[in-house]
Design an enzyme around this catalytic site. Sequence first.
Site, short mmCIF file in Angstrom:
data_model
loop_
_atom_site.label_atom_id
_atom_site.label_comp_id
_atom_site.label_asym_id
_atom_site.label_seq_id
_atom_site.Cartn_x
_atom_site.Cartn_y
_atom_site.Cartn_z
CG HIS A 431 -1.74 -1.33 1.25
ND1 HIS A 431 -2.79 -1.63 0.41
CD2 HIS A 431 -1.55 -2.45 2.01
CE1 HIS A 431 -3.24 -2.85 0.67
NE2 HIS A 431 -2.49 -3.38 1.64
CD GLU A 446 -2.25 -3.80 4.96
OE1 GLU A 446 -1.68 -4.83 4.54
OE2 GLU A 446 -3.42 -3.50 4.62
CG HIS A 499 0.49 -6.96 2.12
ND1 HIS A 499 -0.29 -5.98 1.56
CD2 HIS A 499 1.38 -7.34 1.17
CE1 HIS A 499 0.11 -5.77 0.31
NE2 HIS A 499 1.13 -6.58 0.06
CD GLU A 561 -1.89 -10.31 4.28
OE1 GLU A 561 -1.76 -9.49 5.22
OE2 GLU A 561 -2.47 -10.05 3.22
#
Length: 597
Positions: A431, A446, A499, A561
Site C-alpha cells: 500500500h 496498514e 502486509h 501477512e
Amino acid sequence: MHLNRFISFLTIFTLVVATLLNTTTNTYANSHLNGMVNDNNVNFRTGPGLTFKIIKKVNKGTKLTILQNNKDWIKATLDKGPTGWISKKYVTPLKATQNNTPKSVTPATDAKGVVNVNSLRLRKGPGTNYKIIDNLKKNTEVEVIGSNKDWQKVAVNKKTGYVKKEYITIKKQNVISTPVLVNKIGRVNATSLFIRKSPSTISNIVYTLTQNDKVNIVKQYNKDWYEVTFNEFKGYSSAKYIEVVKETTPNTTEPQKPAEQPPTESTPKFVPYMAKVSVNNLNIRDNGLGNGNVIGSLNSGAEIKVVNSENNWCQIEWNKLDKAFVACWYIEKIPVTSPNEEKFINILYESTNIRDVAGIEGNVLIVASINQKFKLIEEINNWYKIEIAHNQFGYVAGWLVSLDQAIDPVIQNPNVTSYVKDKKIVIDPGHGGSDSGAIGPNRTLEKSITINTAIILKQKLEQLGAKVIMTRNSDSYVSLKNRTLISNNEAADAFLSLHYDSASGNASGISTYYYNKSKDYNLSSLIQNELITKTGQRNRGVLFGNFQVIRDNKRPSSLLELGFISNTRDEILISTDGYQDNITSGIVDGLNKFFKK
C-alpha cells in the site's frame, strides 16, 4: 384581449406552482441525503479499506447519507440502497440550508415503547411528507431515541425513523443518572460484548470485546451501564455483561492520617524504578483511573521514573507534576545492574560489520566473525557501542548480536553464516499514499506499519551484506504493475511483499502466500516457519494466492501477512518494537535458509 389576459394568468400560475413543487422536492431530498459522489465507477465497500469486498460501483451524482466520517473513509447509506464505505475523496458534502433542516428532535433517555394502533407508518423524517420506510403492527416494541412536540424518533427492526407521538405508549423509561465514579476491574462474561460511544443501546459501536477480556470500570450509570477503559480506549457497556472481579469502594469520609510506621511484609512500600516506553504516542493522563484528561505523550524509547502503580496504571515523574499516569502495559522496566558489572555482546552472524557511528551510514571499521565477543560500553537507539581494541570503539546493530553478561559466553545455535550476502532482495512495503490498506480499530494504517517493517528489515539485511531495493521509501503510491516490474527488471534473487491482514471478528496469526509452486513455495515455506518460531503466533500456513505482485513476478516471490491489524489486541502488538524485531529477524533467518543451497 381576454385571451391575452388568460395566457398571462396561466403563465404566472404555472411558474408559481413549479416553484412551490421545486422547493418542496429540494426540501425533502436534501434534508436526509447529505453527500454526493463526485466521480464515476467508484467502489462502495463493506469496510474502510481497499481490502474490503466491493458491494457495488456508484457513479457521479449518486446521493448518500453520511453516517460516519474519519480521516480517509466515509460510512454512508446510498439513496435507496445499502450501507457501506466509500473513499472520502469521492464524496462532496451537501450543505443544507436553514429551510431544508427538519424540525429539531431532542435526544431522549433510553425508553421502550409499544405501537398502540393497528398500523403505524415509520417515516424517514418528522412529518407526513417524509417517505414511509415501514409499517408497524400493533404491539410492536420500539426503542425511543428522540422526540419533539409531535414526533418520536424510534429504532425498530434494525431501522431508525419517525412516528407520530400519540401512537406510541411508553412502557419503560430509564433515566440516565449522574454517573458515579468507581474503581473496579471487570471481566466480560458474554461471548462478545459491544462497547458503545454513549450509554445507550442505539449508540454507535466503538469496538467489540470477547469473553474473559478485562476492563477498568471508571463510572457507573444507575445499574445498567458502565463507562469502561480497555487498552487506552474508552466506551460504554451494558453492566449485565460485565462481572466485577475487583472492587474498591470509595471512602466518602476523610480518613484519619495513620501514624507513620515502617513498612511490614504484608504492606510493602513501593520501590520506584526506571522504565522505557515501548510504543509511540503513549498518552499521559492526570489520573490513574483510565478516564483522565490527556496532558502529554511519550514516544517509544523514552525513559521515565515510575513512583507508584495500581490497577495497571503507573504514576510517573513528568514535568514536575504531582499527578501524571501512563498505562503500565506500555512500558518495560529497565534492569538495574551493578556499576562495576561488565557486559559482553556475542556476534550471531558471519561477516558482521562494525561501524564508526551508530547507523548503517557509518564506515566499516572491522568485519567481525560469528561467536566473536566484545565488551559492551553502552546502548544507543538499538545499536551497541563496543570496545574493539584497547580504547578503540565501534558500533554494531543490536539485532545482529546477543547480550551476555557471562565472562566466557557460549553461543548455542546462531546461523552459521550470512547466506544473504551479495543477494539482491526487493522489499515491497504494501500500500502507500492514497492507498491506506487496512485500518485498525484504533486507526492504525496498514501502509504505515508496512513501511516501518520494511525499513527495519532493510537495515538488518544490509548489515549482512545484502543489496536491498525498496519499491517505496516513503508514504507514496506505487502501482502493483510497477512493483512487479522493479523485481523483474532488477533480476531480484527474492521479492517480498509485506502486509498486515484484516478480517471480521478476532482473527489472528501469520500466513505467507505463493503463486508459482516450483518458483515460490520453498522461499515462502522457509520464511513462514521462521516467522512462527520467532513470534509464537498462530500458524495460518503457506497458502496459494492469486496476487498480482507475485503472479506477474518472474523472480522467487512471497507475500507475507504478518499479523491482523483488524484485531484490537494484535493491532497494538504489531506496532511494538519487540514484535517488529521478531518478525524481521524471522524473515532474515528464512532468507538465510533459502539461499543456503
